[in-house]
Structures are given as structure tokens and as C-alpha cells.
Scaffold this motif. Structure first.
Motif, mmCIF file in Angstrom:
data_model
loop_
_atom_site.group_PDB
_atom_site.id
_atom_site.type_symbol
_atom_site.label_atom_id
_atom_site.label_comp_id
_atom_site.label_asym_id
_atom_site.label_seq_id
_atom_site.Cartn_x
_atom_site.Cartn_y
_atom_site.Cartn_z
ATOM 1 N N ALA A 1 31.447 24.780 -54.579
ATOM 2 C CA ALA A 1 30.369 25.646 -55.065
ATOM 3 C C ALA A 1 30.484 27.040 -54.466
ATOM 4 O O ALA A 1 30.241 28.053 -55.142
ATOM 5 N N GLY A 2 30.849 27.119 -53.191
ATOM 6 C CA GLY A 2 30.968 28.418 -52.545
ATOM 7 C C GLY A 2 32.045 29.281 -53.159
ATOM 8 O O GLY A 2 31.931 30.523 -53.183
ATOM 9 N N ILE A 3 33.116 28.659 -53.683
ATOM 10 C CA ILE A 3 34.209 29.426 -54.301
ATOM 11 C C ILE A 3 33.906 29.761 -55.755
ATOM 12 O O ILE A 3 34.124 30.885 -56.211
ATOM 13 N N ALA A 4 33.406 28.788 -56.514
ATOM 14 C CA ALA A 4 33.262 28.965 -57.963
ATOM 15 C C ALA A 4 31.997 29.718 -58.370
ATOM 16 O O ALA A 4 32.018 30.493 -59.331
ATOM 17 N N THR A 5 30.898 29.505 -57.648
ATOM 18 C CA THR A 5 29.616 30.077 -58.075
ATOM 19 C C THR A 5 29.632 31.601 -58.177
ATOM 20 O O THR A 5 29.163 32.154 -59.178
ATOM 21 N N PRO A 6 30.159 32.343 -57.192
ATOM 22 C CA PRO A 6 30.178 33.817 -57.334
ATOM 23 C C PRO A 6 30.955 34.281 -58.553
ATOM 24 O O PRO A 6 30.555 35.254 -59.211
ATOM 25 N N LEU A 7 32.047 33.583 -58.884
ATOM 26 C CA LEU A 7 32.838 33.973 -60.052
ATOM 27 C C LEU A 7 32.037 33.783 -61.341
ATOM 28 O O LEU A 7 32.062 34.640 -62.234
ATOM 29 N N VAL A 8 31.337 32.665 -61.432
ATOM 30 C CA VAL A 8 30.531 32.396 -62.630
ATOM 31 C C VAL A 8 29.405 33.421 -62.761
ATOM 32 O O VAL A 8 29.125 33.929 -63.858
ATOM 33 N N LEU A 9 28.752 33.739 -61.651
ATOM 34 C CA LEU A 9 27.659 34.719 -61.682
ATOM 35 C C LEU A 9 28.164 36.095 -62.092
ATOM 36 O O LEU A 9 27.503 36.799 -62.870
ATOM 37 N N LEU A 10 29.334 36.485 -61.592
ATOM 38 C CA LEU A 10 29.906 37.784 -61.965
ATOM 39 C C LEU A 10 30.221 37.823 -63.458
ATOM 40 O O LEU A 10 29.930 38.814 -64.140
ATOM 41 N N TYR A 11 30.808 36.755 -63.962
ATOM 42 C CA TYR A 11 31.157 36.714 -65.381
ATOM 43 C C TYR A 11 29.915 36.757 -66.264
ATOM 44 O O TYR A 11 29.862 37.515 -67.252
ATOM 45 N N GLN A 12 28.899 35.976 -65.917
ATOM 46 C CA GLN A 12 27.703 35.956 -66.754
ATOM 47 C C GLN A 12 26.954 37.280 -66.657
ATOM 48 O O GLN A 12 26.424 37.775 -67.657
ATOM 49 N N GLY A 13 26.906 37.869 -65.454
ATOM 50 C CA GLY A 13 26.277 39.179 -65.320
ATOM 51 C C GLY A 13 26.991 40.228 -66.141
ATOM 52 O O GLY A 13 26.355 41.091 -66.763
ATOM 53 N N TRP A 14 28.325 40.165 -66.173
ATOM 54 C CA TRP A 14 29.099 41.108 -66.984
ATOM 55 C C TRP A 14 28.785 40.939 -68.464
ATOM 56 O O TRP A 14 28.676 41.923 -69.209
ATOM 57 N N THR A 15 28.607 39.704 -68.912
ATOM 58 C CA THR A 15 28.261 39.453 -70.319
ATOM 59 C C THR A 15 26.945 40.119 -70.685
ATOM 60 O O THR A 15 26.835 40.770 -71.740
ATOM 61 N N TYR A 16 25.937 39.978 -69.840
ATOM 62 C CA TYR A 16 24.644 40.611 -70.123
ATOM 63 C C TYR A 16 24.762 42.127 -70.098
ATOM 64 O O TYR A 16 24.078 42.827 -70.855
ATOM 65 N N TRP A 17 25.613 42.645 -69.237
ATOM 66 C CA TRP A 17 25.791 44.095 -69.173
ATOM 67 C C TRP A 17 26.434 44.633 -70.452
ATOM 68 O O TRP A 17 26.023 45.662 -70.992
ATOM 69 N N VAL A 18 27.422 43.922 -70.968
ATOM 70 C CA VAL A 18 28.115 44.351 -72.190
ATOM 71 C C VAL A 18 27.155 44.378 -73.378
ATOM 72 O O VAL A 18 27.187 45.299 -74.205
ATOM 73 N N PHE A 19 26.268 43.379 -73.459
ATOM 74 C CA PHE A 19 25.349 43.262 -74.595
ATOM 75 C C PHE A 19 23.939 43.711 -74.215
ATOM 76 O O PHE A 19 22.954 43.113 -74.637
ATOM 77 N N ARG A 20 23.840 44.787 -73.459
ATOM 78 C CA ARG A 20 22.547 45.217 -72.921
ATOM 79 C C ARG A 20 21.740 46.095 -73.865
ATOM 80 O O ARG A 20 20.540 46.272 -73.671
ATOM 81 N N LYS A 21 22.341 46.662 -74.912
ATOM 82 C CA LYS A 21 21.653 47.654 -75.733
ATOM 83 C C LYS A 21 20.652 46.998 -76.687
ATOM 84 O O LYS A 21 20.783 45.845 -77.073
ATOM 85 N N ARG A 22 19.664 47.801 -77.078
ATOM 86 C CA ARG A 22 18.668 47.341 -78.049
ATOM 87 C C ARG A 22 19.285 47.287 -79.445
ATOM 88 O O ARG A 22 20.208 48.037 -79.765
ATOM 89 N N ILE A 23 18.719 46.422 -80.280
ATOM 90 C CA ILE A 23 19.149 46.336 -81.667
ATOM 91 C C ILE A 23 17.914 46.322 -82.562
ATOM 92 O O ILE A 23 16.801 46.030 -82.111
ATOM 93 N N GLY A 24 18.117 46.669 -83.825
ATOM 94 C CA GLY A 24 17.023 46.694 -84.789
ATOM 95 C C GLY A 24 17.511 46.233 -86.144
ATOM 96 O O GLY A 24 18.712 45.984 -86.351
ATOM 97 N N THR A 25 16.594 46.134 -87.102
ATOM 98 C CA THR A 25 16.976 45.689 -88.440
ATOM 99 C C THR A 25 17.969 46.629 -89.095
ATOM 100 O O THR A 25 18.747 46.224 -89.975
ATOM 101 N N GLN A 26 17.970 47.916 -88.684
ATOM 102 C CA GLN A 26 18.902 48.883 -89.256
ATOM 103 C C GLN A 26 20.351 48.589 -88.871
ATOM 104 O O GLN A 26 21.280 49.089 -89.490
#
Length: 334
Positions: A302-327
Motif C-alpha cells: 500500500a505504501g508503494i502503490a497508493t501514492p501512484l494511484v492518487l497522483l494518476y487520479q488527481g491528474w485525471t481530474y486536473w485534465v477534465f477540470r473545465k466547465r461544460i455546457g449544452t453549447q
């Protein structure tokens, strides 16, 4: 502190992460049936969680796997005794995942509408049943001397458990509405804020009643502190939502969920599954845990794998951080 205590805390953290992330995920799914007015708005809501919903469910797999490895007796009693509710949740998650992927496979309106109905119900049902399950874990169930659950299916749906289900349903819907207002632009953003206010008031009343009941039944000083934080954060989230501070509202609603989960686990410790038949038959962090050697190996992994998973998931949210609308949804994109 023993390793089984450490893993009790880590499992609590995993469930906190799951409910924080999947909470707004379920909330958005519920809002597809309550907030959206047409196909385009329903697709917009689905798109807000489209890039992240499957990553959110990884927290559930990790929490379940950690429970199986660190507390095998807890896992065995829980998944055998709560077999039907957990099976219903599993089926809902499977259908929900298929719905996300298959909804847009055909342009036919009826096809898409059926999958949208499926997304609504398979978000609502688990949102209720998770609250029912955790309320029963904290309150206690009929466990005999052989660590087996000897109650019936309907024993799980007592007043305390049903109130717990109402709490998770309303909290997740509120969390989802705040997330939608944070991720969208246009009229749906304003309607999401209005919906969040209404649902938030119901969630506040239900959560206050449930947490006070929990505190009176099994609480201590630490759980009381978590109760205060949960209620204060929910009030702050509703206030921030009314003020149009969507980022703060989402952060505070997340703190509410985290503090609520923390209170449940603090009320539970050192038990992991209390017995209502005899306190001597309760499952605890001591008598339900794996061997120290197993826990040591798990800790290193857990000590080795958990930071990697958190970094990857945080990066995913950062990439898709912008607002979207019906337009942003092209004409005829369905």
C-alpha cells in the motif's frame, strides 16, 4: 498502535474516498432524472462524470480487497450476512457501467431514454443501500458464537438503518448537485444550485438526526467531534451554495461526507461488526484480523502503490477540470 488498528484506519480512509468520489457520481446519476429537462441536458450531466466515474469505483474495489485481506472474518460475515443487499448494489453497478457505455451506441431516442432510466435507478438504489449497510454495521446485527450472521433479510431494514439510507441518499444528491453547479455553465448551473439548496436542507435534518442517534448509541468524545464537524461543514456547504461559491460548497460537502464516515468508524472501533446477541460474539479488530505477517506485506504494498494511484487520479481530474455546457454538445450528437 498495532497493524490491525492501522488497517482499520486505512479501510476507513478508503471508504471515505469512495463515498466522497462516488457520492457526487451517484448524485449526478440521480439528477439525470430530476434536474435535466431534455436529452441534451441529460447528456451534459453524464458528460460531467464521464471521464471519472470508473476511476471512482476503484476505491470500492480497493476497500473491499483491503477488508478481505486485512480482516477476513469481517469480510466473510459481512458479505454472507448482507449478501442480498450487496448483490443488489453489485448488479446496479454493473448495469450502471453498461449504461454509461451503451447509451450512445444507438441514436434512437427510446434506446437512450431506457438507459437513462437505468442510470437513474442504478444510482439511487446503491445510494440508499450503502447507508442501510453501514448503519447496520455500526448499530450491530445478529452474530452468533461462530461469527455467522443469523438474522434475516428484513432485519437489516430497521428504523436506524432506513434513516441511514435516507442520509446517504440526500447527502449524495446534494453533493452531486453542487458538483453539477461547479462543472457546468448556463441555466442548468442555476437550477443545480437551487436543487442543492432544497436537497441540502433535507440532508441536514436527516443527517443531524442520524448522527445524534449514533452518538447516543455508541459515541464517545472523538465521534462527537466528528459529528460537530459534519454538521458545521454541511451548514457551510449550504451557505456557500446560496452565495454562489461553488468551489467552497463542494469542498464543504466533501468534508461533511468525510466527517460522517469518520464518525461511523470512530463509533464502531474497536469493533468491526458488533453482535446484538452478545458482546462476546462481536467481531473486533483483534479477533477478525489477518496474521501480522500478512498485514506487514499489505502495508509495504500500500505504501508503494497508493501514492501512484492518487497522483494518476488527481491528474485525471486536473485534465477534465473545465466547465461544460449544452453549447459544447453538437447538434445531432445523440
Amino acid at each position: 498502535m498495532h497493524l490491525h488498528d492501522v488497517w482499520f484506519v486505512l479501510i476507513a480512509v478508503l471508504w471515505t474516498g469512495y463515498f466522497f468520489l462516488e457520492g457526487f457520481d451517484f448524485g449526478v446519476g440521480i439528477l439525470t432524472g430530476l434536474l435535466a429537462r431534455d436529452r441534451t441536458e441529460r447528456r451534459l450531466l453524464i458528460n460531467t462524470i464521464g471521464p471519472v466515474w470508473d476511476g471512482n469505483e476503484v476505491w470500492l474495489l480497493t476497500a473491499g480487497g483491503a477488508t478481505f485481506a486485512a480482516f477476513p472474518d469481517w469480510y466473510a460475515t459481512l458479505f454472507s450476512g448482507f449478501y442480498i443487499p450487496l448483490l443488489i448494489i453489485l448488479v446496479c453497478l454493473i448495469v450502471r457501467g453498461v449504461g454509461f457505455e451503451y447509451r450512445a451506441k444507438r441514436p434512437d431516442e427510446r434506446w437512450q431514454r431506457n438507459w437513462e432510466h437505468a442510470l437513474f435507478w442504478t444510482s439511487l438504489v446503491p445510494a440508499v443501500l450503502w447507508g442501510v449497510a453501514f448503519a447496520n454495521i455500526v448499530h450491530g446485527v445478529k452474530i452468533d458464537a461462530t461469527k455467522n450472521y443469523v438474522g434475516g433479510f428484513w432485519d437489516l431494514f430497521n428504523g436506524y438503518a432506513l434513516l441511514g439510507g435516507l442520509v446517504t441518499l440526500t447527502l449524495f444528491t446534494f453533493h452531486g448537485a453542487v458538483f453539477v453547479s461547479l462543472k457546468t455553465v448556463g441555466p442548468i448551473r442555476e437550477r443545480a444550485r437551487a436543487m442543492a439548496t432544497r436537497v441540502g436542507l433535507v440532508a441536514a435534518a436527516a443527517a443531524a438526526a442520524f448522527l445524534i442517534w449514533t452518538q447516543v448509541h455508541t459515541g464517545d468524545g472523538w465521534s462527537l467531534l466528528a459529528l460537530v464537524v459534519a454538521v458545521a461543514a454541511l451548514v457551510a456547504a449550504i451557505g456557500a451554495n446560496l452565495a454562489g461559491r461553488e468551489g467552497w460548497a463542494f469542498a464543504c460537502s466533501g468534508v461533511t461526507i468525510a466527517a460522517t464516515v469518520a464518525m461511523l468508524f470512530l463509533s464502531l472501533f474497536p469493533d468491526v461488526m458488533p453482535s446484538t446477541l452478545s458482546g462476546d460474539w462481536s467481531l473486533t479488530v483483534g479477533n477478525a484480523s489477518a496474521t501480522p505477517y500478512t498485514l506487514r506485506i499489505m502495508t509495504w504494498c500500500a505504501g508503494i502503490a497508493t501514492p501512484l494511484v492518487l497522483l494518476y487520479q488527481g491528474w485525471t481530474y486536473w485534465v477534465f477540470r473545465k466547465r461544460i455546457g449544452t453549447q459544447h454538445i453538437a447538434e445531432g450528437a445523440h
